[in-house]
Design a protein around this motif. Structure first.
Motif, PDB file in Angstrom:
ATOM      1  N   ALA A 152      -2.199  -2.217  13.939  1.00  0.00           N
ATOM      2  CA  ALA A 152      -2.251  -3.858  13.911  1.00  0.00           C
ATOM      3  C   ALA A 152      -2.785  -4.403  15.258  1.00  0.00           C
ATOM      4  N   SER A 153      -2.696  -3.561  16.479  1.00  0.00           N
ATOM      5  CA  SER A 153      -3.243  -3.835  17.636  1.00  0.00           C
ATOM      6  C   SER A 153      -4.443  -3.271  18.261  1.00  0.00           C
ATOM      7  N   SER A 154      -5.069  -2.170  17.118  1.00  0.00           N
ATOM      8  CA  SER A 154      -6.391  -1.650  17.430  1.00  0.00           C
ATOM      9  C   SER A 154      -7.533  -2.478  17.042  1.00  0.00           C
ATOM     10  N   ARG A 155      -8.641  -2.214  17.913  1.00  0.00           N
ATOM     11  CA  ARG A 155      -9.894  -2.962  17.620  1.00  0.00           C
ATOM     12  C   ARG A 155     -10.675  -2.416  16.708  1.00  0.00           C
ATOM     13  N   ASP A 156     -10.565  -1.072  16.013  1.00  0.00           N
ATOM     14  CA  ASP A 156     -11.411  -0.523  14.960  1.00  0.00           C
ATOM     15  C   ASP A 156     -10.773  -0.549  13.868  1.00  0.00           C
ATOM     16  N   ALA A 157      -9.327  -1.129  13.379  1.00  0.00           N
ATOM     17  CA  ALA A 157      -8.716  -0.856  12.379  1.00  0.00           C
ATOM     18  C   ALA A 157      -7.712  -2.198  12.110  1.00  0.00           C
ATOM     19  N   VAL A 158      -8.061  -3.397  12.309  1.00  0.00           N
ATOM     20  CA  VAL A 158      -7.316  -4.348  12.371  1.00  0.00           C
ATOM     21  C   VAL A 158      -6.494  -4.434  10.949  1.00  0.00           C
ATOM     22  N   LEU A 159      -5.251  -4.469  11.399  1.00  0.00           N
ATOM     23  CA  LEU A 159      -4.149  -4.642  10.295  1.00  0.00           C
ATOM     24  C   LEU A 159      -3.031  -5.652  10.537  1.00  0.00           C
ATOM     25  N   PRO A 160      -3.358  -6.767  10.279  1.00  0.00           N
ATOM     26  CA  PRO A 160      -2.443  -8.082  10.574  1.00  0.00           C
ATOM     27  C   PRO A 160      -1.324  -7.961   9.865  1.00  0.00           C
ATOM     28  N   VAL A 161      -0.282  -6.854   9.996  1.00  0.00           N
ATOM     29  CA  VAL A 161       1.122  -6.849   9.354  1.00  0.00           C
ATOM     30  C   VAL A 161       1.983  -7.299  10.373  1.00  0.00           C
TER      31      VAL A 161
END
Length: 325
Positions: A152-161
């Protein structure tokens, strides 16, 4: 020129190997002492090296062939080979139980026996096997919580959970595990938990009206990527079991009558944590099969998925056998 002994090929621990391959429309063979896959471009044949000492799993898709010499080299290096359909699914193998997930493992007789002996010391006891199944689910929950919040906080795999929503789903499953009286109860609760995770990610990524369908029957990108990613996870799980010398038939949750049951159990340690969210992210961002596969393999390496499987198996084995590391 120095000649490498077969034992030298295993210098890289399986959990630290960097490569997984899905190949299609090519030939796999030995050329000049190296394992290569050959593709045809017009009148030319292109040869691509496979670094077998740094590889865990090879999936052979449609239009592939492999030589006996190549299989021999894979076996020396401890590379697991699986046969599958196009796009990485479904998985086939030359076994008497074709409906189950089966892998062609190298027949090393020098793998450790301590984990198999410890596993068998509790596996025939229904109650202790049940405790091991619950332990697997607790590890699964821990991995989902930690990895999803990192994604959720990474730049390469955004996961807005939303973290609170995720915690609510996982805490509910944790509380339900305490009331389970059989493996059937656990399977029912974990299926319900996974459905809630699907809804959570679909809502967070804007993937509207998602419905999970049976393997191989989904035409939308998310379902296809879930199938594809699950088989990569099965490959890692089969590798983890092979490294520790545990037969795939000694499952704790997915049925004592299915030869591939333990592979399913172990794969669950990372499927929800990595395959599930990345399948939706890749679908929304418009990845093709190859881009998704590379995205997932990168995250498998980043979050040390194979290490998680091996360590989970070790910890569960030693705990239930009543021994200590």
């Amino acid at each position: 020129m120095d000649v490498l002994a077969p034992s030298d090929l295993k210098a890289i621990l399986h959990s630290k190997r960097a490569n997984m391959y899905y190949l299609q429309h090519c030939r796999v063979l030995v050329n000049g002492g190296r394992v290569e896959y050959v593709t045809d471009e017009g009148k030319e044949s292109l040869y691509w090296n496979i670094p077998i000492a740094n590889t865990t799993v090879i999936l052979l898709g449609t239009g592939t062939s492999i030589t006996q010499a190549a299989v021999r080299e894979f076996a020396k290096a401890g590379v697991l080979v699986g046969f599958c359909g196009g796009g990485g699914t479904p998985l086939f193998a030359a076994s008497e139980v074709a409906a189950d997930v089966e892998w062609l493992c190298s027949q090393s007789e020098y793998r450790p026996t301590e984990y198999l002996q410890a596993w068998c010391s509790f596996w025939f006891d229904d109650n202790r096997r049940m405790v091991a199944a619950v332990r697997f689910q607790q590890l699964r929950i821990d991995n989902v919580r930690r990895i999803w919040k990192a994604l959720a906080s990474s730049r390469d795999a955004v996961l807005p959970v939303v973290a609170e929503s995720l915690d609510e789903v996982l805490e509910r499953f944790e509380s339900e595990l305490g009331s389970c009286n059989s493996t059937a109860d656990i399977l029912a609760k974990e299926a319900a938990m996974t459905k809630r995770l699907y809804r959570l990610v679909a809502r967070a990524t804007g993937y509207e009206e998602f419905v999970r369908v049976k393997q191989g029957r989904g035409n939308d990108p998310a379902n296809r990527f879930l199938d594809h990613g699950n088989y990569l996870a099965y490959g890692l799980a089969a590798t983890a079991c092979w490294v520790l010398g545990l037969p795939h038939g000694l499952a704790v949750l997915h049925g004592k009558t299915r030869r591939g049951g333990l592979v399913f159990d172990v794969a669950d340690l990372v499927k929800d944590a990595l395959v599930l969210p990345l399948a939706f992210v890749a679908a929304v961002e418009g990845d093709d099969e190859q881009a998704f596969r590379q995205r997932l393999i990168n995250q498998f390496q980043k979050y040390e998925a194979l290490d998680l499987m091996i360590d989970g198996l070790k910890a569960t084995t030693l705990e239930q056998a009543g021994t200590s590391a």
